[in-house]
Enzyme design. Structure first.
Site, PDB file in Angstrom:
ATOM      1  N   THR A  75      38.037  43.860  19.341  1.00  0.00           N
ATOM      2  CA  THR A  75      37.998  44.524  20.462  1.00  0.00           C
ATOM      3  C   THR A  75      38.043  46.022  20.611  1.00  0.00           C
ATOM      4  O   THR A  75      37.903  46.436  19.313  1.00  0.00           O
ATOM      5  CB  THR A  75      39.137  44.998  21.294  1.00  0.00           C
ATOM      6  OG1 THR A  75      40.546  45.417  20.582  1.00  0.00           O
ATOM      7  CG2 THR A  75      40.114  43.624  21.688  1.00  0.00           C
ATOM      8  N   ASN A  83      37.006  49.695  21.008  1.00  0.00           N
ATOM      9  CA  ASN A  83      38.354  49.968  22.585  1.00  0.00           C
ATOM     10  C   ASN A  83      37.206  51.814  22.246  1.00  0.00           C
ATOM     11  O   ASN A  83      36.060  52.267  21.373  1.00  0.00           O
ATOM     12  CB  ASN A  83      39.039  51.320  21.342  1.00  0.00           C
ATOM     13  CG  ASN A  83      39.999  49.962  20.967  1.00  0.00           C
ATOM     14  OD1 ASN A  83      39.785  48.876  19.901  1.00  0.00           O
ATOM     15  ND2 ASN A  83      41.738  50.334  20.808  1.00  0.00           N
ATOM     16  N   GLU A 114      40.304  48.036  26.066  1.00  0.00           N
ATOM     17  CA  GLU A 114      39.586  47.708  25.332  1.00  0.00           C
ATOM     18  C   GLU A 114      39.427  46.567  25.241  1.00  0.00           C
ATOM     19  O   GLU A 114      39.165  45.129  25.800  1.00  0.00           O
ATOM     20  CB  GLU A 114      41.257  46.593  24.021  1.00  0.00           C
ATOM     21  CG  GLU A 114      42.336  47.724  23.653  1.00  0.00           C
ATOM     22  CD  GLU A 114      42.886  46.766  22.792  1.00  0.00           C
ATOM     23  OE1 GLU A 114      42.521  46.086  21.862  1.00  0.00           O
ATOM     24  OE2 GLU A 114      44.302  47.226  22.821  1.00  0.00           O
TER      25      GLU A 114
HETATM   26  P1  ADP Z   1      40.529  48.950  16.199  1.00  0.00           P
HETATM   27  O1  ADP Z   1      41.696  48.500  16.331  1.00  0.00           O
HETATM   28  O2  ADP Z   1      39.398  49.849  15.437  1.00  0.00           O
HETATM   29  O3  ADP Z   1      39.635  49.213  18.175  1.00  0.00           O
HETATM   30  P2  ADP Z   1      39.672  45.798  15.751  1.00  0.00           P
HETATM   31  O4  ADP Z   1      39.906  45.026  15.234  1.00  0.00           O
HETATM   32  O5  ADP Z   1      39.860  46.285  17.498  1.00  0.00           O
HETATM   33  O6  ADP Z   1      39.450  47.628  15.413  1.00  0.00           O
HETATM   34  O7  ADP Z   1      37.490  45.477  15.271  1.00  0.00           O
HETATM   35  C1  ADP Z   1      37.053  46.709  17.264  1.00  0.00           C
HETATM   36  C2  ADP Z   1      35.588  46.707  16.665  1.00  0.00           C
HETATM   37  O8  ADP Z   1      34.482  45.606  15.667  1.00  0.00           O
HETATM   38  C3  ADP Z   1      34.462  47.498  17.722  1.00  0.00           C
HETATM   39  O9  ADP Z   1      35.224  49.463  17.723  1.00  0.00           O
HETATM   40  C4  ADP Z   1      33.401  47.390  17.068  1.00  0.00           C
HETATM   41  O10 ADP Z   1      32.918  48.045  16.352  1.00  0.00           O
HETATM   42  C5  ADP Z   1      33.383  45.972  15.880  1.00  0.00           C
HETATM   43  N1  ADP Z   1      32.940  44.584  16.535  1.00  0.00           N
HETATM   44  C6  ADP Z   1      31.845  43.965  16.461  1.00  0.00           C
HETATM   45  N2  ADP Z   1      31.967  42.773  16.618  1.00  0.00           N
HETATM   46  C7  ADP Z   1      32.601  42.816  18.328  1.00  0.00           C
HETATM   47  C8  ADP Z   1      32.715  42.165  19.534  1.00  0.00           C
HETATM   48  N3  ADP Z   1      32.391  41.537  19.830  1.00  0.00           N
HETATM   49  N4  ADP Z   1      33.610  42.942  20.769  1.00  0.00           N
HETATM   50  C9  ADP Z   1      34.216  44.053  20.369  1.00  0.00           C
HETATM   51  N5  ADP Z   1      34.143  44.555  18.669  1.00  0.00           N
HETATM   52  C10 ADP Z   1      33.248  44.373  18.112  1.00  0.00           C
HETATM   53  N1  RBF Z   2      48.778  42.813  24.478  1.00  0.00           N
HETATM   54  C1  RBF Z   2      49.442  42.643  25.087  1.00  0.00           C
HETATM   55  O1  RBF Z   2      50.756  43.422  24.793  1.00  0.00           O
HETATM   56  N2  RBF Z   2      50.238  42.556  26.014  1.00  0.00           N
HETATM   57  C2  RBF Z   2      48.719  41.606  26.882  1.00  0.00           C
HETATM   58  O2  RBF Z   2      48.968  40.813  27.446  1.00  0.00           O
HETATM   59  C3  RBF Z   2      47.356  41.945  26.441  1.00  0.00           C
HETATM   60  N3  RBF Z   2      46.594  40.787  26.444  1.00  0.00           N
HETATM   61  C4  RBF Z   2      45.597  41.007  26.023  1.00  0.00           C
HETATM   62  C5  RBF Z   2      44.382  40.132  26.684  1.00  0.00           C
HETATM   63  C6  RBF Z   2      43.146  40.476  26.280  1.00  0.00           C
HETATM   64  C7  RBF Z   2      42.321  39.862  26.453  1.00  0.00           C
HETATM   65  C8  RBF Z   2      43.004  41.468  24.697  1.00  0.00           C
HETATM   66  C9  RBF Z   2      41.303  41.516  24.474  1.00  0.00           C
HETATM   67  C10 RBF Z   2      44.057  42.082  24.624  1.00  0.00           C
HETATM   68  C11 RBF Z   2      45.587  42.355  24.956  1.00  0.00           C
HETATM   69  N4  RBF Z   2      45.923  42.926  24.588  1.00  0.00           N
HETATM   70  C12 RBF Z   2      47.332  42.776  24.908  1.00  0.00           C
HETATM   71  C13 RBF Z   2      46.092  44.008  23.277  1.00  0.00           C
HETATM   72  C14 RBF Z   2      46.384  43.139  21.943  1.00  0.00           C
HETATM   73  O3  RBF Z   2      47.956  43.502  22.364  1.00  0.00           O
HETATM   74  C15 RBF Z   2      45.060  44.386  20.970  1.00  0.00           C
HETATM   75  O4  RBF Z   2      43.659  44.391  21.589  1.00  0.00           O
HETATM   76  C16 RBF Z   2      45.668  44.315  19.519  1.00  0.00           C
HETATM   77  O5  RBF Z   2      47.378  44.514  19.627  1.00  0.00           O
HETATM   78  C17 RBF Z   2      44.843  45.113  18.700  1.00  0.00           C
HETATM   79  O6  RBF Z   2      44.649  46.906  19.516  1.00  0.00           O
HETATM   80 MG    MG Z   3      40.513  47.179  18.855  1.00  0.00          MG
END
Ligand code: ADP
Ligand code: RBF
Ligand code: MG
Length: 367
Positions: free
Chosen positions: A245, A247, A299
């Site tokens: 995701t 952010n 996110e």
């Molecule tokens: P963080 O906890 O730092 O947000 P994540 O594990 O959620 O890390 O990974 C998110 C990062 O992965 C994004 O900031 C981006 O740089 C990279 N990324 C690569 N492909 C995607 C994608 N399809 N959707 C979202 N983020 C992506």
């Molecule tokens: N986190 C929650 O605690 N509850 C949720 O209902 C929830 N729904 C999510 C739905 C989507 C489509 C995504 C991408 C994330 C969601 N998350 C939710 C956030 C999730 O906890 C978070 O992406 C991870 O903890 C990484 O930061």
């Molecule tokens: Mg993220």
């Protein structure tokens, strides 16, 4: 969303089960012709397509089930917290086991809010004669709504009406903690749920509210545009969940976010300097599933393989749909299962012409 602490919920469920186990046999007696007629009319409150699967929450001894079958429900799943009630309900219908696709009535003992997703989806869910017994009406309504197919219905009904439930609540609030919602209370309860109130009949001796899950999950105020330079999160999305995701910085988006409730949205995304506009699903909220979930995060999971990270780069999104409120899940596996469902729903919804058109929003072209 308001969610009762897990132990309070467990205590409440135990109390319900014990109470209805004790009184179950009283619910086997014949109902008055009046009440039977009202149950029959509740069962016909929404259209049931051929082969419809219907959920009966708080089924008790199955009083509504024959009416649901008469109204066209091919498959009924009755759910109740009381093992004795479920046992009695099963004794009234041919035994089909607790899962499967043969038409008929089945029963499952437990909390409807914890019903495994493989039991769904349903074309309709009924809360008949029991909505006041829920400890957290909003939370259970939200979770049950997620088991209802888009375009399906949620019915809240009572054959004796709100005044009657008021009396039950006054006499035994530990068993009936709430009354039935008035129209304005029900609208408030549904404000952050994918539910539209189609009708409510809050009569003196009966209650019937008909709600519908939208067929497109369209966001009322769409399109909502937002973007920013991608910041680091908790490093869990990709590593532990398989769902990266990106952010977005929540502080910079405060004005846009103030009009949006916490929950899961979908739409289109573009990364500056990269060709293409991609489907995306996003969560706005505090991640209540996790102990570190506190500060607001925005996110975005982009449904595209960029083959690289893009921290610090500018990501823009156009939000067109809303799926559900953010919720606390029992564990990370349950959350990931639900996120996969959110991804699937979003991918499908975005193919609809009304949703697809937002992909050509000039905002996403960085011009
Ligand atoms: P963080 O906890 O730092 O947000 P994540 O594990 O959620 O890390 O990974 C998110 C990062 O992965 C994004 O900031 C981006 O740089 C990279 N990324 C690569 N492909 C995607 C994608 N399809 N959707 C979202 N983020 C992506
Ligand atoms: N986190 C929650 O605690 N509850 C949720 O209902 C929830 N729904 C999510 C739905 C989507 C489509 C995504 C991408 C994330 C969601 N998350 C939710 C956030 C999730 O906890 C978070 O992406 C991870 O903890 C990484 O930061
Ligand atoms: Mg993220």
């Amino acid at each position: 969303m308001s969610t009762a602490p897990p132990d309070a919920q467990a205590d409440h469920n135990q109390r319900q089960a014990a109470h209805f186990d004790t009184h179950a046999d009283k619910f086997m007696g014949p109902l008055t012709a009046d009440v039977e007629a009202r149950l029959a009319s509740f069962a016909k409150a929404c259209p049931l397509p051929p082969g419809a699967r219907v959920l009966d929450v708080g089924t008790g001894t199955g009083a509504l089930v024959p009416h649901l079958q008469a109204a066209g429900a091919a498959y009924v799943l009755g759910v109740d917290l009381s093992p004795r009630m479920v046992e009695l309900a099963r004794s009234r219908f041919p035994d089909l086991g607790s899962a499967g696709n043969t038409h008929g009535a089945r029963f499952w003992c437990g909390d409807a809010a914890a019903l495994p997703s493989f039991q769904g989806p349903f074309q309709a869910a009924f809360f008949n004669g029991m909505f006041g017994n829920l400890l957290d009406q909003h939370d259970t309504l939200a979770r049950v709504t997620l088991m209802v197919a888009h375009g399906g219905h949620v019915i809240i009904s009572h054959p004796l009406g709100r005044d009657y439930v008021d009396q039950l609540k006054a006499a035994a609030p530990e068993i009936v903690p709430h009354t039935l919602p008035t129209e304005s209370e029900l609208r408030a309860m549904c404000a952050d749920l994918p539910l539209k109130l189609l009708s409510i009949d809050d009569g003196s001796n009966h209650y019937l509210a008909v709600l519908q899950v939208p067929s497109l999950y369209a966001l009322a105020r769409a399109p909502v545009r937002m973007g920013g330079n991608v910041v680091t999160g908790f490093g869990r999305g990709s590593a532990k969940m398989g769902v990266p995701t990106a952010n977005l910085p929540p502080d910079e988006l405060a004005a846009t976010l103030s009009g949006l409730s916490r929950g899961v949205y979908f739409g289109w995304a573009a990364l500056k300097g990269e060709p293409g506009v991609h489907k995306m699903v996003m969560n706005i909220g505090k991640r209540p599933t996790f102990a570190d979930g506190a500060g607001d995060t925005v996110e975005v999971h982009v449904m595209h393989d960029f083959g690289r990270q893009f921290y610090g780069e500018e990501l823009r999104v156009v939000v067109v749909g809303f799926i559900r409120p953010e919720m606390r899940f029992a564990n990370i596996g349950a959350l990931v299962d639900r996120i996969r469902a959110d991804v699937g729903i979003s991918r499908n919804m975005l193919d609809a012409p009304q949703m697809a058109s937002a992909a050509s929003d000039p905002y996403l072209a960085f011009k």
